[in-house]
Design a protein around this motif. Sequence first.
Motif, mmCIF file in Angstrom:
data_model
loop_
_atom_site.group_PDB
_atom_site.id
_atom_site.type_symbol
_atom_site.label_atom_id
_atom_site.label_comp_id
_atom_site.label_asym_id
_atom_site.label_seq_id
_atom_site.Cartn_x
_atom_site.Cartn_y
_atom_site.Cartn_z
ATOM 1 N N THR A 27 56.255 -40.937 5.327
ATOM 2 C CA THR A 27 54.814 -40.863 5.154
ATOM 3 C C THR A 27 54.236 -39.625 5.819
ATOM 4 N N GLY A 28 53.107 -39.218 5.304
ATOM 5 C CA GLY A 28 52.430 -38.062 5.869
ATOM 6 C C GLY A 28 52.179 -37.008 4.812
ATOM 7 N N THR A 29 51.743 -35.865 5.279
ATOM 8 C CA THR A 29 51.409 -34.760 4.384
ATOM 9 C C THR A 29 52.541 -33.749 4.359
ATOM 10 N N TRP A 30 52.953 -33.390 3.164
ATOM 11 C CA TRP A 30 54.023 -32.423 2.912
ATOM 12 C C TRP A 30 53.421 -31.261 2.146
ATOM 13 N N ARG A 31 53.593 -30.040 2.631
ATOM 14 C CA ARG A 31 52.954 -28.858 2.048
ATOM 15 C C ARG A 31 53.967 -27.883 1.473
ATOM 16 N N ALA A 32 53.569 -27.252 0.364
ATOM 17 C CA ALA A 32 54.370 -26.185 -0.229
ATOM 18 C C ALA A 32 54.015 -24.866 0.438
ATOM 19 N N THR A 33 54.935 -23.932 0.404
ATOM 20 C CA THR A 33 54.631 -22.604 0.918
ATOM 21 C C THR A 33 53.972 -21.755 -0.162
ATOM 22 N N GLU A 44 52.033 -45.121 3.514
ATOM 23 C CA GLU A 44 52.981 -46.191 3.802
ATOM 24 C C GLU A 44 52.936 -47.325 2.777
ATOM 25 N N ASP A 45 51.802 -47.506 2.091
ATOM 26 C CA ASP A 45 51.708 -48.571 1.091
ATOM 27 C C ASP A 45 52.408 -48.221 -0.224
ATOM 28 N N GLY A 46 53.052 -47.036 -0.290
ATOM 29 C CA GLY A 46 53.798 -46.653 -1.476
ATOM 30 C C GLY A 46 53.006 -45.840 -2.479
ATOM 31 N N THR A 47 51.801 -45.417 -2.123
ATOM 32 C CA THR A 47 51.014 -44.576 -3.017
ATOM 33 C C THR A 47 51.112 -43.123 -2.561
ATOM 34 N N LEU A 48 50.787 -42.219 -3.488
ATOM 35 C CA LEU A 48 50.786 -40.806 -3.152
ATOM 36 C C LEU A 48 49.604 -40.127 -3.812
ATOM 37 N N GLY A 50 47.881 -35.792 -4.081
ATOM 38 C CA GLY A 50 48.136 -34.401 -3.750
ATOM 39 C C GLY A 50 47.591 -33.472 -4.805
ATOM 40 N N THR A 51 48.059 -32.235 -4.771
ATOM 41 C CA THR A 51 47.647 -31.228 -5.732
ATOM 42 C C THR A 51 48.766 -30.215 -5.907
ATOM 43 N N ASP A 52 48.836 -29.634 -7.100
ATOM 44 C CA ASP A 52 49.799 -28.559 -7.348
ATOM 45 C C ASP A 52 49.174 -27.193 -7.092
ATOM 46 N N GLY A 53 47.985 -27.193 -6.531
ATOM 47 C CA GLY A 53 47.232 -25.962 -6.312
ATOM 48 C C GLY A 53 46.101 -25.822 -7.306
ATOM 49 N N CYS A 54 46.067 -26.711 -8.292
ATOM 50 C CA CYS A 54 45.021 -26.718 -9.311
ATOM 51 C C CYS A 54 44.654 -28.152 -9.675
ATOM 52 N N ASN A 55 45.617 -28.894 -10.146
ATOM 53 C CA ASN A 55 45.390 -30.270 -10.596
ATOM 54 C C ASN A 55 45.712 -31.287 -9.515
ATOM 55 N N ARG A 56 44.942 -32.373 -9.503
ATOM 56 C CA ARG A 56 45.164 -33.476 -8.571
ATOM 57 C C ARG A 56 46.285 -34.355 -9.106
ATOM 58 N N LEU A 57 47.152 -34.815 -8.225
ATOM 59 C CA LEU A 57 48.249 -35.715 -8.574
ATOM 60 C C LEU A 57 48.034 -37.057 -7.898
ATOM 61 N N PHE A 58 48.531 -38.112 -8.541
ATOM 62 C CA PHE A 58 48.469 -39.451 -7.959
ATOM 63 C C PHE A 58 49.606 -40.267 -8.549
ATOM 64 N N GLY A 59 50.053 -41.245 -7.801
ATOM 65 C CA GLY A 59 51.141 -42.094 -8.281
ATOM 66 C C GLY A 59 51.689 -42.962 -7.175
ATOM 67 N N ASP A 60 52.960 -43.325 -7.322
ATOM 68 C CA ASP A 60 53.581 -44.168 -6.304
ATOM 69 C C ASP A 60 54.988 -43.668 -6.004
ATOM 70 N N TRP A 61 55.540 -44.201 -4.933
ATOM 71 C CA TRP A 61 56.857 -43.793 -4.471
ATOM 72 C C TRP A 61 57.486 -44.917 -3.682
ATOM 73 N N GLU A 62 58.811 -44.857 -3.546
ATOM 74 C CA GLU A 62 59.523 -45.793 -2.682
ATOM 75 C C GLU A 62 60.740 -45.094 -2.105
ATOM 76 N N PHE A 70 60.053 -41.262 -7.065
ATOM 77 C CA PHE A 70 58.659 -41.231 -7.473
ATOM 78 C C PHE A 70 58.501 -42.014 -8.770
ATOM 79 N N GLY A 71 57.451 -42.830 -8.834
ATOM 80 C CA GLY A 71 57.138 -43.551 -10.057
ATOM 81 C C GLY A 71 56.424 -42.619 -11.026
ATOM 82 N N ALA A 72 55.698 -43.207 -11.954
ATOM 83 C CA ALA A 72 54.932 -42.389 -12.895
ATOM 84 C C ALA A 72 53.892 -41.579 -12.128
ATOM 85 N N ILE A 73 53.845 -40.296 -12.401
ATOM 86 C CA ILE A 73 52.899 -39.402 -11.745
ATOM 87 C C ILE A 73 51.791 -39.058 -12.727
ATOM 88 N N GLY A 74 50.565 -39.337 -12.325
ATOM 89 C CA GLY A 74 49.413 -38.955 -13.127
ATOM 90 C C GLY A 74 48.787 -37.706 -12.534
#
Length: 115
Positions: A27-33, A44-48, A50-62, A70-74
Amino acid sequence: MKTYAVLIAVAGLALAGCTSSDQASATGTWRATEPADAYLELVEDGTLSGTDGCNRLFGDWEKDGSTITFGAIGMTEMYCEGVDDWLSQMHTATITDATMTISNEAGDNIGELKR
């Protein structure tokens, strides 16, 4: 003397919780260079989110052992010239120290994020 033994036992239990390999360790924030504003935040609840630098991302993980799946990423679909949308292709990841290595569905490493 008994007080010291109790304090040592409590400290040992606290440290054991910190070294567990459950979802909390990812858990926590992971950043690209590149781009510098791209990131993923794993909750911690399994959700995520973020952004690719333009678009917002959301989804789940385990996390199962050392692999994050990673589950389906919207994501939003804004046009941003020159932005690499590699995060939209994430399928699994592994963590080594403070680096998350992301792979696509074919198992190819497609990028890294840092804590």
